[in-house]
Design a protein around this motif. Structure first.
Motif, short mmCIF file in Angstrom:
data_model
loop_
_atom_site.label_atom_id
_atom_site.label_comp_id
_atom_site.label_asym_id
_atom_site.label_seq_id
_atom_site.Cartn_x
_atom_site.Cartn_y
_atom_site.Cartn_z
N ARG A 151 -20.30 -42.92 -4.35
CA ARG A 151 -19.77 -44.24 -4.69
C ARG A 151 -18.68 -44.14 -5.76
O ARG A 151 -17.65 -44.81 -5.69
N LEU A 152 -18.90 -43.29 -6.74
CA LEU A 152 -17.89 -43.09 -7.78
C LEU A 152 -16.65 -42.41 -7.20
O LEU A 152 -15.53 -42.66 -7.66
N LEU A 153 -16.84 -41.56 -6.20
CA LEU A 153 -15.70 -40.95 -5.52
C LEU A 153 -14.85 -42.02 -4.83
O LEU A 153 -13.62 -42.02 -4.93
N ASP A 154 -15.51 -42.94 -4.15
CA ASP A 154 -14.79 -43.99 -3.42
C ASP A 154 -14.04 -44.93 -4.36
O ASP A 154 -13.01 -45.49 -3.99
N GLU A 155 -14.54 -45.09 -5.59
CA GLU A 155 -13.88 -45.97 -6.55
C GLU A 155 -12.70 -45.29 -7.24
O GLU A 155 -11.96 -45.93 -7.99
N ASP A 156 -12.52 -43.98 -7.00
CA ASP A 156 -11.37 -43.23 -7.50
C ASP A 156 -11.20 -43.37 -9.01
O ASP A 156 -10.12 -43.64 -9.53
N LEU A 157 -12.29 -43.15 -9.76
CA LEU A 157 -12.24 -43.25 -11.21
C LEU A 157 -11.83 -41.93 -11.87
O LEU A 157 -11.45 -41.92 -13.04
N PHE A 158 -11.90 -40.82 -11.13
CA PHE A 158 -11.63 -39.51 -11.72
C PHE A 158 -10.61 -38.71 -10.91
O PHE A 158 -10.50 -37.51 -11.08
N ARG A 159 -9.89 -39.34 -10.02
CA ARG A 159 -8.84 -38.72 -9.19
C ARG A 159 -9.38 -37.61 -8.29
O ARG A 159 -8.64 -36.76 -7.82
N VAL A 160 -10.69 -37.62 -8.07
CA VAL A 160 -11.28 -36.67 -7.13
C VAL A 160 -11.30 -37.32 -5.75
O VAL A 160 -11.82 -38.42 -5.59
N LYS A 161 -10.75 -36.65 -4.75
CA LYS A 161 -10.65 -37.22 -3.42
C LYS A 161 -12.02 -37.36 -2.78
O LYS A 161 -12.90 -36.51 -2.95
N SER A 162 -12.21 -38.48 -2.07
CA SER A 162 -13.47 -38.75 -1.42
C SER A 162 -13.84 -37.62 -0.45
O SER A 162 -13.03 -37.17 0.35
N GLY A 163 -15.08 -37.13 -0.57
CA GLY A 163 -15.55 -36.05 0.27
C GLY A 163 -15.35 -34.67 -0.32
O GLY A 163 -15.94 -33.71 0.17
N LYS A 164 -14.53 -34.55 -1.36
CA LYS A 164 -14.25 -33.25 -1.95
C LYS A 164 -15.20 -32.90 -3.09
O LYS A 164 -15.59 -31.75 -3.25
N HIS A 165 -15.52 -33.87 -3.92
CA HIS A 165 -16.46 -33.73 -5.04
C HIS A 165 -15.92 -32.87 -6.18
O HIS A 165 -16.61 -32.68 -7.18
N CYS A 166 -14.73 -32.29 -6.06
CA CYS A 166 -14.18 -31.47 -7.13
C CYS A 166 -12.66 -31.57 -7.16
O CYS A 166 -12.01 -31.48 -6.11
N LEU A 167 -12.13 -31.78 -8.36
CA LEU A 167 -10.68 -31.78 -8.57
C LEU A 167 -10.33 -30.53 -9.37
O LEU A 167 -10.83 -30.33 -10.47
N SER A 168 -9.48 -29.68 -8.80
CA SER A 168 -9.09 -28.44 -9.46
C SER A 168 -7.74 -28.59 -10.15
O SER A 168 -6.82 -29.19 -9.61
N GLY A 169 -7.65 -28.01 -11.33
CA GLY A 169 -6.40 -27.97 -12.07
C GLY A 169 -6.17 -26.58 -12.63
O GLY A 169 -7.12 -25.93 -13.10
N VAL A 170 -4.95 -26.10 -12.56
CA VAL A 170 -4.59 -24.79 -13.11
C VAL A 170 -3.54 -25.00 -14.19
O VAL A 170 -2.50 -25.62 -13.94
N GLY A 171 -3.81 -24.51 -15.39
CA GLY A 171 -2.87 -24.76 -16.47
C GLY A 171 -3.17 -23.92 -17.70
O GLY A 171 -3.79 -22.84 -17.61
N GLY A 172 -2.75 -24.41 -18.85
CA GLY A 172 -2.97 -23.74 -20.12
C GLY A 172 -4.00 -24.49 -20.93
O GLY A 172 -4.05 -25.73 -20.93
#
Length: 289
Positions: free
Chosen positions: A178-199
């Motif tokens: 439900r939180l995925l569908d509301e897009d509160l954390f920029r994690v795409k629905s069905g993925k459950h994880c948002l990856s970022g590569v940086g410093g």
């Protein structure tokens, strides 16, 4: 994920205890646990008000290993608090699970090549009480944050550690659909994880600036090279401890977060990143070990 976390914590505790039995000169461990309570009772009080009951539990433990060119620093921080008034139900006021582990290999005076692991989430559901019925907006691993990086660590003094990881991966986990569908954390629905590569940059300070008054402050900065690198994620935690005697102390905790990927829902219905601030002040029982 929960089993992995439990395994890591148990491994650090067992490894530290085993090493201390063999040679305590290389290990240094210190921790504290505190319980703060507040209670208000009113009877025929002309000024008005509402009776309340609140508690806040905090635990932290630091275990460091240093031998020749090897450095291993581990830190665990747990917190949970609730409050209840006569007219309202119980509400969560504090909730944190934080664990970090850093390994460094000495290459110059006070300078290490290092790798670090940082994990952060909460124990229980957090709710939005401005809507009826109330709706949870966070829970265990929704969100949860994991950062793994490689870089350099500088330890100029015993009370300060500076780590810079020019190559770091940061994962934002949301296991609730439900939180995925509301897009509160920029994690795409069905993925459950948002990856970022940086410093990633982390500064930790533990300093007793006056007798019986100690400050612990941790600043974390992360810039995603692939998504708006100019919008730096900021996590700043500060804990001020004022020791009253052997068993009692006052604690002031201040937490500030700015994450461009976290959408805060406003009363007007708009969502967007905001500076998040939490302050917890308490006086109560505290034990050190």
């Amino acid at each position: 994920m929960r089993k992995i976390i439990v395994f890591i914590l148990c491994f650090v505790a067992i490894r530290g205890a085993d090493a201390q039995e063999k040679d305590t000169s290389y290990w240094q461990g210190a921790g504290s646990g505190s319980v703060n309570f507040s209670q208000v009772s009113l009877s025929n009080w002309s000024a008005g008000g509402d009776g309340s009951l609140a508690f806040n539990l905090m635990f932290d433990y630091k275990l460091d290993y240093k031998k020749e060119k090897h450095l291993w620093q581990n830190y665990l921080e747990l917190a949970y608090g609730m409050s209840k008034t006569v007219k309202e139900e119980s509400k969560k006021t504090n909730d944190k699970i934080y664990f970090s582990s850093l390994y460094g290999y000495l290459i110059a005076k006070n300078f290490y090549i290092s790798g670090q692991f940082v994990y952060n989430t909460q124990f229980a559901n957090g709710y939005d009480y401005s809507v009826e019925p109330k709706m949870f907006i966070s829970q265990f691993m929704s969100p949860g944050y994991l950062t793994v990086g490689a870089g350099f660590t500088w330890v100029p003094k015993k009370w300060i550690t500076v780590t810079f990881s020019p190559i770091a991966w940061q994962g934002t986990f949301v296991r609730n659909t439900r939180l995925l569908d509301e897009d509160l954390f920029r994690v795409k629905s069905g993925k459950h994880c948002l990856s970022g590569v940086g410093g990633n940059f982390k500064l930790e300070v533990t300093y007793e600036f006056l007798p019986n008054m100690t400050v612990y402050s941790r600043l974390g900065l992360f810039s995603d090279y692939l998504h708006k690198p100019q919008n730096i994620d900021v996590k700043w935690d500060t804990q001020l401890t004022m020791k009253i005697n052997k068993w009692f102390a006052a604690n002031l905790n201040l937490n500030m977060i700015y994450d461009d990927d976290v959408m805060i829902l406003q009363k007007d219905g708009h969502k967007g990143p905001r500076l998040q601030v939490k302050e917890v002040l308490g006086v109560g029982f505290r034990a050190t070990f």
